[in-house]
Motif scaffolding. Structure first.
Motif, PDB file in Angstrom:
ATOM      1  N   PRO A 431     -17.762  35.533  10.548  1.00  0.00           N
ATOM      2  CA  PRO A 431     -16.967  35.261   9.333  1.00  0.00           C
ATOM      3  C   PRO A 431     -15.872  34.235   9.634  1.00  0.00           C
ATOM      4  O   PRO A 431     -15.277  34.236  10.708  1.00  0.00           O
ATOM      5  N   THR A 432     -15.603  33.360   8.688  1.00  0.00           N
ATOM      6  CA  THR A 432     -14.551  32.358   8.858  1.00  0.00           C
ATOM      7  C   THR A 432     -13.907  32.081   7.506  1.00  0.00           C
ATOM      8  O   THR A 432     -14.503  32.344   6.451  1.00  0.00           O
ATOM      9  N   GLY A 433     -12.694  31.564   7.520  1.00  0.00           N
ATOM     10  CA  GLY A 433     -12.020  31.282   6.266  1.00  0.00           C
ATOM     11  C   GLY A 433     -10.659  30.643   6.464  1.00  0.00           C
ATOM     12  O   GLY A 433     -10.179  30.458   7.593  1.00  0.00           O
ATOM     13  N   LEU A 434     -10.048  30.299   5.349  1.00  0.00           N
ATOM     14  CA  LEU A 434      -8.690  29.743   5.303  1.00  0.00           C
ATOM     15  C   LEU A 434      -7.854  30.612   4.384  1.00  0.00           C
ATOM     16  O   LEU A 434      -8.354  31.109   3.369  1.00  0.00           O
ATOM     17  N   GLU A 438       2.419  33.550   4.793  1.00  0.00           N
ATOM     18  CA  GLU A 438       3.712  33.863   4.198  1.00  0.00           C
ATOM     19  C   GLU A 438       4.771  32.926   4.774  1.00  0.00           C
ATOM     20  O   GLU A 438       4.839  32.706   5.976  1.00  0.00           O
ATOM     21  N   GLY A 439       5.578  32.365   3.918  1.00  0.00           N
ATOM     22  CA  GLY A 439       6.583  31.412   4.358  1.00  0.00           C
ATOM     23  C   GLY A 439       6.092  29.988   4.403  1.00  0.00           C
ATOM     24  O   GLY A 439       6.844  29.082   4.794  1.00  0.00           O
ATOM     25  N   GLY A 440       4.811  29.748   4.005  1.00  0.00           N
ATOM     26  CA  GLY A 440       4.276  28.391   3.984  1.00  0.00           C
ATOM     27  C   GLY A 440       3.350  28.122   5.150  1.00  0.00           C
ATOM     28  O   GLY A 440       3.445  28.741   6.219  1.00  0.00           O
ATOM     29  N   GLY A 441       2.472  27.204   4.957  1.00  0.00           N
ATOM     30  CA  GLY A 441       1.522  26.857   6.001  1.00  0.00           C
ATOM     31  C   GLY A 441       0.150  27.447   5.727  1.00  0.00           C
ATOM     32  O   GLY A 441      -0.123  28.042   4.677  1.00  0.00           O
ATOM     33  N   LEU A 442      -0.715  27.286   6.687  1.00  0.00           N
ATOM     34  CA  LEU A 442      -2.113  27.671   6.528  1.00  0.00           C
ATOM     35  C   LEU A 442      -2.590  28.368   7.796  1.00  0.00           C
ATOM     36  O   LEU A 442      -2.190  28.013   8.908  1.00  0.00           O
ATOM     37  N   GLN A 443      -3.439  29.369   7.612  1.00  0.00           N
ATOM     38  CA  GLN A 443      -4.121  30.016   8.739  1.00  0.00           C
ATOM     39  C   GLN A 443      -5.612  29.780   8.588  1.00  0.00           C
ATOM     40  O   GLN A 443      -6.229  30.150   7.592  1.00  0.00           O
ATOM     41  N   ALA A 444      -6.197  29.133   9.597  1.00  0.00           N
ATOM     42  CA  ALA A 444      -7.651  28.945   9.669  1.00  0.00           C
ATOM     43  C   ALA A 444      -8.172  29.909  10.732  1.00  0.00           C
ATOM     44  O   ALA A 444      -7.720  29.885  11.873  1.00  0.00           O
ATOM     45  N   TRP A 445      -9.125  30.777  10.368  1.00  0.00           N
ATOM     46  CA  TRP A 445      -9.532  31.839  11.282  1.00  0.00           C
ATOM     47  C   TRP A 445     -11.050  31.963  11.362  1.00  0.00           C
ATOM     48  O   TRP A 445     -11.785  31.539  10.472  1.00  0.00           O
TER      49      TRP A 445
END
Length: 454
Positions: A431-434, A438-445
């Motif tokens: 599984p993968t996603g974006l 919280e507080g701004g920004g992005l997490q790509a996992w």
């Protein structure tokens, strides 16, 4: 599309699955019926026939002895009683019949054997027909110092159990054939549907998805076929998009290079040569990304990976480039965290996610590994504090050549990085996603298994 003559010959010589199933079921049913008939004959009918023969032999001997002991005046009434109720007849003074080779069934044989045991000598029957046309079997039994003929009405022993058993087997045969045809059709229908879909797939068409019903094995087979067809469909669409995108993205730098070369002939300029070099590098990067996307289908054997030193290695390899882009890289990972992965594929996934973050989110970037929400999985993520991505575009950016940068500047990347990530993840079942932080920004996992699957 021409068919291979060898395949046609194989199809003609090989019986269909339905025919093989019907044949196997008929053989099975007939075998079971024959086994049942044999068991019934040996353990039910034969003992019953022998018991009945012993009872009839005892009745015949008893009738002869009783007649001999009765007063002469009561004997006619006794004879009538025997004939009416037991279908036996008596004939005093009848000589014992000789063996005339009379062919009879098992029951008469059992009766002769039972009489032989009671009388102590061989006993044979003589067939006679009375005035009414009834068939009687006569033998002689010694009683009261004389031979007394005892006749048995042949209808008394005409139950014919073997014929009844054979008739029952013949009657069940059509039922077995109908049931075999119905069951074979039930079994082979999904297989035939899958064969037609596979033939359509072999011709290059995209088949419709098959219903995943029936038995557990057929449902699993159909599910695997649907997954294969979906993957092939996705690959064909990706190929179309890939070719269209490559042709589009190569046309722009090629046009600039052609124009720059024409201007260079008229008015040489070092800046113009630098522009040509940048366009060539952009084309080289695009071709490299396309090759990397194509290599995504080449899987390697998974192995255990200690994540903390591996993430530190990824950070060090990208540190100089990240610093040049105004980024600082950090690693957060428990010391004892491991994963079971195709290391080469995971490296390409993480490198593409990290490269995407460095290009678009200058500042602090964290390479993080931690237990995933689903038990038995590990989540690797790239966390940044950049401008992020709109929620309605979080899935669109995984498509090939999709850029949020509408200008498509040469330094903005090929638009294949996240497409490579998704393809590799789907190929390995990760599984993968974006998602926004919280507080701004992005997490790509991306989630990977912690241990080999059972």
């Amino acid at each position: 599309m021409r068919r291979d003559p060898r395949l046609i010959d194989t199809w003609l010589r090989t019986p269909s699955l339905r025919r093989q199933t019907v044949r196997a079921m008929l053989v099975l049913v007939l075998g079971l019926e024959c086994a049942f008939a044999t068991v019934a004959l040996l353990f039910v009918l034969q003992p019953m026939a022998q018991r009945s023969a012993h009872d009839l032999a005892g009745l015949m001997v008893l009738s002869a002895n009783t007649w001999a002991e009765l007063p002469p005046g009561t004997r006619p009434a006794f004879e009538r009683e025997l004939q009416q109720h037991y279908r036996l007849s008596l004939q005093p003074g009848m000589a014992a019949p000789a063996d005339q080779g009379l062919i009879h069934g098992f029951y008469i044989g059992y009766l002769e054997s039972a009489l032989r045991q009671r009388l102590g000598h061989a006993v044979y029957f003589d067939k006679r027909v009375d005035a009414q046309g009834h068939v009687w079997l006569w033998t002689s039994i010694p009683a009261g110092g004389r031979d007394i003929g005892v006749g048995v009405d042949n209808s008394r022993i005409q139950t014919q159990p073997l014929r009844a058993l054979l008739l029952g087997l013949l009657l069940t045969l059509p039922i077995a054939i109908v049931l075999a045809l119905w069951w074979a059709r039930r079994i082979t229908r999904p297989v035939e549907a899958m064969e037609r879909a596979a033939a359509k797939l072999a011709r290059g068409d995209v088949p419709q998805r098959l219903p995943e019903g029936g038995s557990r094995e057929l449902a699993r087979l159909t599910a695997h076929f649907n997954q294969m067809a979906q993957r092939i469909d996705d690959l064909l669409q990706a190929r179309t998009v890939l070719l269209a995108g490559v042709s589009h993205d190569l046309r722009t730098p090629l046009a600039r290079i052609r124009l720059a070369l024409e201007l260079q002939r008229m008015q040489p300029s070092d800046a113009r040569l630098d522009q040509i070099e940048r366009d060539v590098l952009a084309m080289d990067r695009l071709i490299g990304d396309v090759l990397q996307l194509a290599r995504g289908l080449q899987m390697q054997a998974p192995q255990e990976l200690e994540l903390l030193p591996w993430l530190e290695q990824r950070r060090q390899e990208h540190a100089d480039w990240a610093q040049a882009q105004g980024c600082t890289l950090d690693v957060q990972c428990p010391a004892d965290l491991h994963a079971w992965v195709d290391v080469s594929a995971l490296q390409r996934v993480v490198d593409n996610l990290l490269g995407n973050a460095v290009r678009h989110a200058p500042g602090s970037i964290t390479l993080r590994a931690e237990p995933a929400p689903e038990q038995g999985w590990v989540r690797l993520s790239i966390d940044d504090r950049g401008p992020g991505i709109a929620a309605d575009q979080l899935q669109a950016v995984f498509e090939p050549f999709v850029r949020l940068d509408k200008a498509r500047t040469p330094g903005a990347g090929s638009g294949l990085g996240l497409a490579i990530v998704r393809q590799l993840a789907q190929q390995h079942g990760w599984p993968t996603g974006l998602q926004a932080r919280e507080g701004g920004g992005l997490q790509a996992w991306v989630d990977v298994p912690e241990k080999p699957s059972a």
